[in-house]
Write a protein that holds these residues in place. Structure first.
Motif, mmCIF file in Angstrom:
data_model
loop_
_atom_site.group_PDB
_atom_site.id
_atom_site.type_symbol
_atom_site.label_atom_id
_atom_site.label_comp_id
_atom_site.label_asym_id
_atom_site.label_seq_id
_atom_site.Cartn_x
_atom_site.Cartn_y
_atom_site.Cartn_z
ATOM 1 N N SER A 56 0.819 -1.202 0.000
ATOM 2 C CA SER A 56 0.000 0.000 0.000
ATOM 3 C C SER A 56 0.858 1.260 0.000
ATOM 4 C CB SER A 56 -0.916 0.017 1.221
ATOM 5 O OG SER A 56 -1.653 1.224 1.264
ATOM 6 N N PRO A 57 0.513 2.244 -0.849
ATOM 7 C CA PRO A 57 1.204 3.533 -0.792
ATOM 8 C C PRO A 57 0.688 4.405 0.342
ATOM 9 C CG PRO A 57 -0.447 3.591 -2.517
ATOM 10 C CD PRO A 57 -0.453 2.178 -1.957
ATOM 11 N N PHE A 58 -0.418 3.985 0.965
ATOM 12 C CA PHE A 58 -1.043 4.775 2.020
ATOM 13 C C PHE A 58 -0.745 4.172 3.393
ATOM 14 C CE2 PHE A 58 -3.726 5.140 -1.771
ATOM 15 C CZ PHE A 58 -3.703 6.513 -1.959
ATOM 16 N N MET A 59 -0.746 5.032 4.378
ATOM 17 C CA MET A 59 -0.599 4.580 5.756
ATOM 18 C C MET A 59 -1.426 5.494 6.645
ATOM 19 S SD MET A 59 3.202 5.943 6.878
ATOM 20 C CE MET A 59 2.999 5.224 8.507
ATOM 21 N N THR A 60 -1.755 4.989 7.823
ATOM 22 C CA THR A 60 -2.485 5.768 8.822
ATOM 23 C C THR A 60 -1.606 5.954 10.046
ATOM 24 O OG1 THR A 60 -4.649 5.007 8.058
ATOM 25 C CG2 THR A 60 -4.521 5.859 10.303
ATOM 26 N N VAL A 61 -1.393 7.206 10.407
ATOM 27 C CA VAL A 61 -0.586 7.568 11.577
ATOM 28 C C VAL A 61 -1.537 7.930 12.710
ATOM 29 C CG1 VAL A 61 1.075 9.224 12.489
ATOM 30 C CG2 VAL A 61 1.319 8.391 10.154
ATOM 31 N N VAL A 62 -1.292 7.395 13.879
ATOM 32 C CA VAL A 62 -2.087 7.696 15.069
ATOM 33 C C VAL A 62 -1.172 8.333 16.101
ATOM 34 C CG1 VAL A 62 -3.612 6.785 16.849
ATOM 35 C CG2 VAL A 62 -3.542 5.691 14.599
ATOM 36 N N GLN A 63 -1.562 9.499 16.591
ATOM 37 C CA GLN A 63 -0.731 10.206 17.566
ATOM 38 C C GLN A 63 -1.584 10.688 18.731
ATOM 39 O OE1 GLN A 63 2.591 10.539 17.549
ATOM 40 N NE2 GLN A 63 2.446 11.497 19.563
ATOM 41 N N ARG A 64 -1.096 10.459 19.934
ATOM 42 C CA ARG A 64 -1.780 10.904 21.149
ATOM 43 C C ARG A 64 -0.872 11.845 21.929
ATOM 44 N NH1 ARG A 64 -6.008 8.912 24.450
ATOM 45 N NH2 ARG A 64 -5.856 9.733 26.569
ATOM 46 N N ALA A 69 -4.261 10.323 10.952
ATOM 47 C CA ALA A 69 -4.097 10.926 9.636
ATOM 48 C C ALA A 69 -3.773 9.828 8.636
ATOM 49 C CB ALA A 69 -2.990 11.972 9.651
ATOM 50 N N THR A 70 -4.495 9.807 7.538
ATOM 51 C CA THR A 70 -4.278 8.822 6.481
ATOM 52 C C THR A 70 -3.831 9.541 5.217
ATOM 53 O OG1 THR A 70 -5.982 7.351 7.378
ATOM 54 C CG2 THR A 70 -5.344 7.023 5.078
ATOM 55 N N GLY A 71 -2.734 9.089 4.650
ATOM 56 C CA GLY A 71 -2.228 9.712 3.431
ATOM 57 C C GLY A 71 -1.124 8.884 2.820
ATOM 58 N N GLU A 72 -0.501 9.451 1.809
ATOM 59 C CA GLU A 72 0.549 8.767 1.075
ATOM 60 C C GLU A 72 1.909 9.245 1.557
ATOM 61 O OE1 GLU A 72 1.660 7.651 -3.565
ATOM 62 O OE2 GLU A 72 0.206 9.221 -3.124
ATOM 63 N N ASP A 73 2.793 8.281 1.834
ATOM 64 C CA ASP A 73 4.172 8.591 2.227
ATOM 65 C C ASP A 73 4.241 9.519 3.433
ATOM 66 O OD1 ASP A 73 5.081 7.074 0.053
ATOM 67 O OD2 ASP A 73 4.985 8.799 -1.289
ATOM 68 N N LEU A 74 3.365 9.300 4.410
ATOM 69 C CA LEU A 74 3.417 10.114 5.620
ATOM 70 C C LEU A 74 4.655 9.761 6.441
ATOM 71 C CD1 LEU A 74 -0.294 10.136 6.882
ATOM 72 C CD2 LEU A 74 0.879 11.796 5.432
ATOM 73 N N ASP A 75 5.227 10.762 7.071
ATOM 74 C CA ASP A 75 6.379 10.573 7.944
ATOM 75 C C ASP A 75 5.867 10.577 9.380
ATOM 76 O OD1 ASP A 75 8.659 10.849 9.568
ATOM 77 O OD2 ASP A 75 9.764 11.890 7.980
ATOM 78 N N ALA A 76 5.769 9.409 9.974
ATOM 79 C CA ALA A 76 5.185 9.299 11.314
ATOM 80 C C ALA A 76 5.982 10.086 12.346
ATOM 81 C CB ALA A 76 5.103 7.825 11.725
ATOM 82 N N SER A 77 7.300 10.065 12.239
ATOM 83 C CA SER A 77 8.124 10.775 13.218
ATOM 84 C C SER A 77 7.964 12.290 13.087
ATOM 85 C CB SER A 77 9.592 10.377 13.054
ATOM 86 O OG SER A 77 10.060 10.692 11.754
ATOM 87 N N GLU A 78 7.851 12.777 11.856
ATOM 88 C CA GLU A 78 7.637 14.216 11.654
ATOM 89 C C GLU A 78 6.265 14.626 12.175
ATOM 90 O OE1 GLU A 78 7.432 17.563 8.057
ATOM 91 O OE2 GLU A 78 7.760 15.449 7.599
ATOM 92 N N PHE A 79 5.273 13.786 11.941
ATOM 93 C CA PHE A 79 3.932 14.068 12.438
ATOM 94 C C PHE A 79 3.951 14.147 13.964
ATOM 95 C CE2 PHE A 79 -0.458 13.149 13.524
ATOM 96 C CZ PHE A 79 -1.175 13.824 12.549
ATOM 97 N N GLU A 80 4.625 13.210 14.596
ATOM 98 C CA GLU A 80 4.724 13.202 16.055
ATOM 99 C C GLU A 80 5.432 14.446 16.548
ATOM 100 O OE1 GLU A 80 6.517 10.374 19.647
ATOM 101 O OE2 GLU A 80 6.950 9.925 17.548
ATOM 102 N N HIS A 81 6.543 14.822 15.890
ATOM 103 C CA HIS A 81 7.309 15.997 16.320
ATOM 104 C C HIS A 81 6.470 17.262 16.223
ATOM 105 C CE1 HIS A 81 10.570 18.843 16.839
ATOM 106 N NE2 HIS A 81 10.218 19.417 15.686
#
Length: 376
Positions: A249-257, A336-348
């Motif tokens: 899958s080119p998509f991923m879902t990032v979950v951040q709390r 957040a669901t999208g293409e080529d998401l950077d989970a670490s950047e999202f968390e930061h």
């Protein structure tokens, strides 16, 4: 009596889905409901032998919810009464008018017919190769030609995301009149798996499993601010059905709390970056300028918005303790669901919006750039 509700964005997908479902269930009745311009409502009933009834009525206030409540539900009620006398063996398959919220239809059906009929399935008829384009369509449903209702300000993407959340099954429908795009179909299948991990993905009407609709669970998934942690987020969960994909899958879902309140100014600056490249953003926020309020966040394609859903005390408690004297649910949770998401950047980005120790200790009030405290 068993009711199967088919929701869709367009009439072609709905037509194909209803025909296929009826063919897979001999003895079914099919009801197609349409809202036309100037408040004209058309309801057509079919059996395997063809059309047996056509009704047309005028509604002074011809919105989708009124069309369901004042025309569709009474028509289904009469069909149930008639079929009991004839011993109709199959279910009633209800094809809603395009863009009609399935939640409104099922709520109305349950309210009037709960003692005589059961909604066994809510099925979204979807052409997967068009899903991504619909999500990024910035026009309203009226502007894109999906509804005659000028007042309906939803975008096609917002409509589909709501239906994906409420439905228990996604039925792939690819009308012959519209040539399929193989690459777009592949991406659409991957995206459906990310956005609706709770739903069966059926490549044919014969794969649809009856009895999967659970009304309260569907309502919970569509409530503003709800975050669903379904199986397979970011992992390509296995699904019932034959809709297979060949690539990762080119998509991923990032979950951040985040456990601390967010600084409203920093979060406003970070919001555009957080949403960039995301097909869908969902969740709830704990913002320091309105700390007693649970703020829902929803983003679909090019649009993102916040909504004050009331006090945290009104939210069922979770198993996670918030601390600092706030009720247990108070926290920020975003998916957040999208293409080529950077989970670490999202968390930061999100954690950088938290109040610092100094800000927490100061107790100073913060400017509310979103106007959240004034919202009801």
């Amino acid at each position: 009596m068993e009711l199967i509700v088919v929701t869709s964005l367009d009439a072609l997908c709905r037509q194909q889905a209803c025909e296929d479902l009826a063919a897979a269930r001999p003895g079914s009745l099919v009801v197609l409901h349409d809202l036309l311009e100037n408040g004209i409502v058309v309801r057509r009933t079919f059996t395997g032998a063809g059309e047996i009834e056509r009704g047309e009525s005028f509604l002074e206030h011809g919105c989708l919810s009124c069309a369901v409540r004042l025309d569709l539900v009474p028509g289904i009620e009469r069909l149930i009464q008639d079929s009991q006398g004839r011993g109709t063996p199959g279910p009633i398959i209800i094809g809603l008018a395009p863009a009609t919220p399935a939640q409104a239809a099922v709520t109305a059906l349950n309210g009037k017919l709960a003692d005589r009929a059961t909604v066994s399935s809510v099925i979204l008829a979807l052409a997967p190769d068009a899903l991504e384009d619909h999500i990024w369509d910035s026009h309203t449903l009226f502007e894109s030609g999906f509804t005659p209702m000028v007042e309906d300000e939803r975008t096609p993407g917002e409509c589909l995301i709501g239906e994906l959340a409420f439905a228990d099954t996604v039925l792939l429908t690819e009308p012959d009149i519209v040539p399929a795009d193989p690459a777009g179909r592949e991406r659409g299948l991957h995206l459906v798996r990310q956005l609706a991990p709770h739903a069966d993905l059926a490549s044919s009407a014969g794969e649809v499993r009856p009895g999967r609709h659970h009304y309260l669970e569907s309502l919970a998934r569509t409530a503003p601010g709800t975050v669903s942690f379904g199986p397979g987020h970011g992992m390509g969960a296995e699904r019932t059905g034959g809709a297979e994909t060949s690539d990762a899958s080119p998509f991923m879902t990032v979950v951040q709390r985040v456990e601390r309140p967010l600084h409203p100014g920093r979060f406003r600056q970070a919001l555009a970056t957080l949403a960039e490249g995301c097909c869908v953003v969902r969740g709830h926020l704990w913002i320091a300028s309105a700390p007693e309020c649970r703020i829902a966040i929803q983003g679909v394609g090019p649009r993102i918005w916040l909504e004050n859903t009331g006090a945290w005390d009104d939210v069922p408690p979770t198993e996670v303790t918030a601390g600092r004297g706030m009720p247990a649910p108070a926290a920020t949770v975003i998916t957040a669901t999208g293409e080529d998401l950077d989970a670490s950047e999202f968390e930061h980005l999100l954690t950088s919006c938290q109040l610092t120790d100094e800000e927490l200790a100061s107790g100073k009030g913060l400017h509310d750039p979103f106007g959240l405290e004034q919202a009801s």
